[in-house]
Design a protein around this motif. Structure first.
Motif, short mmCIF file in Angstrom:
data_model
loop_
_atom_site.label_atom_id
_atom_site.label_comp_id
_atom_site.label_asym_id
_atom_site.label_seq_id
_atom_site.Cartn_x
_atom_site.Cartn_y
_atom_site.Cartn_z
N SER A 96 24.20 -26.98 18.36
CA SER A 96 23.05 -26.46 19.25
C SER A 96 22.21 -27.58 19.71
CB SER A 96 22.00 -25.69 18.38
OG SER A 96 22.68 -24.42 17.89
N THR A 97 22.22 -28.52 18.93
CA THR A 97 21.26 -29.72 19.78
C THR A 97 22.00 -30.61 20.64
OG1 THR A 97 20.43 -30.29 17.69
CG2 THR A 97 20.31 -31.98 19.06
N LEU A 98 23.41 -30.70 20.69
CA LEU A 98 24.27 -31.26 21.70
C LEU A 98 24.29 -30.37 23.03
CD1 LEU A 98 26.11 -33.72 22.10
CD2 LEU A 98 27.94 -32.12 21.78
N VAL A 99 24.29 -28.99 22.81
CA VAL A 99 24.37 -28.17 23.90
C VAL A 99 23.16 -28.35 24.74
CG1 VAL A 99 24.27 -25.90 24.78
CG2 VAL A 99 26.06 -26.65 23.06
N ASN A 100 21.89 -28.33 23.85
CA ASN A 100 20.71 -28.58 24.69
C ASN A 100 20.47 -30.03 25.17
OD1 ASN A 100 19.99 -26.16 23.63
ND2 ASN A 100 18.62 -26.93 21.67
N THR A 101 21.05 -30.95 24.57
CA THR A 101 21.10 -32.36 25.21
C THR A 101 22.02 -32.36 26.47
OG1 THR A 101 21.03 -33.15 23.05
CG2 THR A 101 21.48 -34.78 24.65
N LEU A 102 23.21 -31.51 26.56
CA LEU A 102 23.94 -31.39 27.75
C LEU A 102 23.27 -30.98 28.96
CD1 LEU A 102 27.44 -30.35 26.38
CD2 LEU A 102 26.99 -32.46 27.86
N PHE A 103 22.33 -29.85 28.79
CA PHE A 103 21.73 -29.39 29.85
C PHE A 103 20.37 -29.37 30.09
CE2 PHE A 103 25.62 -26.95 28.79
CZ PHE A 103 26.38 -27.06 30.19
N LYS A 104 19.90 -30.39 29.04
CA LYS A 104 18.37 -30.98 29.16
C LYS A 104 17.55 -29.60 29.14
CE LYS A 104 19.32 -35.37 30.78
NZ LYS A 104 18.81 -36.59 31.81
N SER A 105 17.75 -28.73 28.20
CA SER A 105 16.95 -27.41 28.11
C SER A 105 17.46 -26.67 26.93
CB SER A 105 17.05 -26.43 29.31
OG SER A 105 18.38 -26.30 29.75
N LYS A 106 16.52 -25.87 26.42
CA LYS A 106 16.82 -24.93 25.30
C LYS A 106 17.55 -23.93 25.47
CE LYS A 106 13.50 -27.44 22.89
NZ LYS A 106 13.91 -28.10 21.67
N VAL A 107 19.01 -24.24 25.60
CA VAL A 107 19.94 -23.02 25.87
C VAL A 107 20.85 -22.69 24.77
CG1 VAL A 107 20.30 -24.01 28.26
CG2 VAL A 107 21.54 -24.87 26.51
N SER A 108 20.79 -23.36 23.67
CA SER A 108 21.50 -22.70 22.72
C SER A 108 20.96 -21.65 21.85
CB SER A 108 21.55 -23.91 21.49
OG SER A 108 20.30 -24.19 20.93
#
Length: 378
Positions: A96-108
Motif C-alpha cells: 500500500s505504501t509503495l502504491v501511494n508513493t508511486l502516484f503521490k496520493s492516498k490511492v491504496s
C-alpha cells in the motif's frame, strides 16, 4: 493520295503502332516522376499497397499531417484513459505504501478505508479501489487491485488460483462486451495491465510460492517483480540477491515484463535491455517528506540517516516509477490487449468451435450451450 498530300505539306504521319509505343513511354516517364523516393515500405503496408515514401523535403508545401498528433492528444485529454495495476505479496511488505508513493496520493485500499484494521485473511480475497487522477489536464482512471491473504498461511497451496481466476474473469467481461451486437462506443477496461509482485528481502533465493506464482501468472498478465523494503539489505547483498533472482527466473522459464520477443525495434531493444538488466527493482516506499540540504524529499528516516526514495543511489524506486508511468504505461496496455487478451480470446473461440457452440454474449452468460441448441441459433 492522303500520304502524298501530307508529304507535300511537310507532315510526317507515323504508323499507329509507333504512336502507341511512344504513348507507353510517356506514361512510364510520368510514373517515374511521381515516385519521388523509394525506400523500405512501411511496416503496416505491403509492397503492393505503396510505391514508396514521400518525405517532407519532397513535398510541394505544408500538408499538416503532423497535426494528427495534436488531434489525438486532445481526444485523449477529453476522454482520459484507464490503468489497472495489481499488487501481490504477503502482508507487511509495504504494498500500500509503495502504491501511494508511486502516484503521490492516498490511492491504496488501506489508505481509503476509514478505521482500517489489518487482519490476516484465511483465504485470498481480491479487492479493488478506483480513483480519477488528473494532472495538467490529463485524466486517468487508476484502479488498484489488492490481494489480501496471499502467502500469509502456513499452507499456501493453490493460493494463486483466485488471482488467475480474477484475471481471466476480466478478459471474459471484455470479450462479452466485444461480442455484443450493439456494443458500447468505448468498452470499459477492467483487465489487469500490470501485476507488481513483491519479493521479501531475504537475500537468498526465490521461494517455491514465488516461482509457482510467477510461472503461472506470467502466461496471462505482465508481471514485474520487485524487492520490497530493500533498505534492509546492504548494497552488496542487494546485488547478489538480484543476481540469484535473475538466475531463478531463467532456470524456471518465468516470463517477466518486458519480454524480449515483444521488442518492436532496435531502439526498444536497447531501452528494454537496460531494464531487464536491473530487474527485479530494489525499492523502498514512503509517503513522508524530510528536509535534505534545504529541500523536501520523500524518504525514510533511520538512525543512520535518511533513505531518499527517489534517489537512485539509495534505491531503484525511480526506475520502477519511470517504467510503470513515464515510459511503458501505454506499452503495458498494448501488451495486455494485443498479447494476453488476444491469447485468451483465441482460446475461447477455439473452444467454442470445437464444441460446436456459437460464441455470443448469451453463451458467455449462461455457459456453453449444447450442440443442438447451438445449431438452432445458426
Amino acid at each position: 493520295m492522303r500520304e502524298d498530300t501530307a508529304q507535300e505539306q511537310g507532315l510526317d504521319l507515323e504508323p499507329p503502332v509507333r504512336m502507341e509505343e511512344e504513348k507507353e513511354v510517356m506514361e512510364e516517364m510520368e510514373v517515374e516522376e511521381r515516385v519521388v523516393e523509394i525506400e523500405h515500405p512501411l511496416p503496416c503496408l505491403s509492397e503492393s499497397d505503396t510505391q514508396g515514401i514521400i518525405k517532407g523535403r519532397d513535398l510541394f508545401g505544408y500538408v499538416g499531417i503532423e497535426a494528427v498528433l495534436d488531434q489525438m492528444r486532445r481526444k485523449t485529454m477529453k476522454a482520459g484513459f484507464e490503468f489497472n495495476i495489481m499488487v501481490v505479496g504477503q502482508s507487511g511488505l509495504g504494498k500500500s505504501t509503495l502504491v501511494n508513493t508511486l502516484f503521490k496520493s492516498k490511492v491504496s485500499r488501506k489508505s481509503c478505508t476509514p478505521n482500517y484494521e489489518e487482519k490476516i485473511s484465511k483465504t485470498v480475497h481480491l479487492q479493488s479501489v478506483s480513483h480519477i487522477i488528473e494532472e495538467k489536464g490529463v485524466k486517468m482512471k487508476l484502479t488498484v487491485i489488492d490481494t489480501p491473504g496471499f502467502g500469509d498461511q502456513i499452507n499456501n497451496e493453490n493460493c494463486w488460483e483466485p488471482i488467475v481466476q480474477y484475471v481471466n474473469e476480466q478478459y471474459e467481461k471484455y470479450l462479452k462486451e466485444e461480442l455484443n451486437v450493439n456494443r458500447k462506443k468505448r468498452i470499459p477496461d477492467s483487465r489487469v495491465h500490470c501485476c507488481v509482485y513483491f519479493l521479501p528481502a531475504t537475500g537468498h533465493w526465490l521461494r517455491p510460492i514465488d516461482v509457482e506464482f510467477m510461472r503461472r501468472l506470467g502466461k496471462i498478465v505482465s508481471i514485474l517483480p520487485v524487492i520490497a523494503k530493500a533498505d534492509t539489505l546492504t548494497l552488496e547483498e542487494r546485488l547478489e540477491f538480484k543476481q540469484r533472482i535473475r538466475q531463478d527466473l531463467q532456470a524456471n522459464g518465468i516470463r517477466v515484463y518486458p519480454q524480449k520477443e515483444y521488442d518492436e525495434d532496435a531502439e526498444d531493444r536497447i531501452l528494454n535491455d537496460k531494464i531487464r538488466e536491473n530487474i527485479p527493482f530494489a525499492v523502498v516506499g514512503t509517503d513522508k517528506e524530510h528536509q535534505v540540504n534545504g529541500n523536501k524529499v520523500l524518504g525514510r528516516k533511520t538512525k543512520w540517516g535518511i533513505i531518499e526514495v527517489e534517489n537512485i543511489a539509495h534505491c531503484e524506486f525511480a526506475h520502477l516509477r519511470d517504467l510503470l508511468i513515464r515510459s511503458h504505461l501505454q506499452d503495458l496496455k498494448d501488451v495486455t490487449h494485443n498479447i494476453h487478451y488476444e491469447t485468451y480470446r483465441v482460446k475461447r473461440l477455439n473452444e467454442s468451435n470445437a464444441n460446436g457452440v456459437v460464441l455470443s454474449p448469451l453463451t458467455l452468460e449462461n455457459g456453453t450451450l449444447e450442440k443442438s441448441d447451438a445449431e438452432s441459433h445458426l
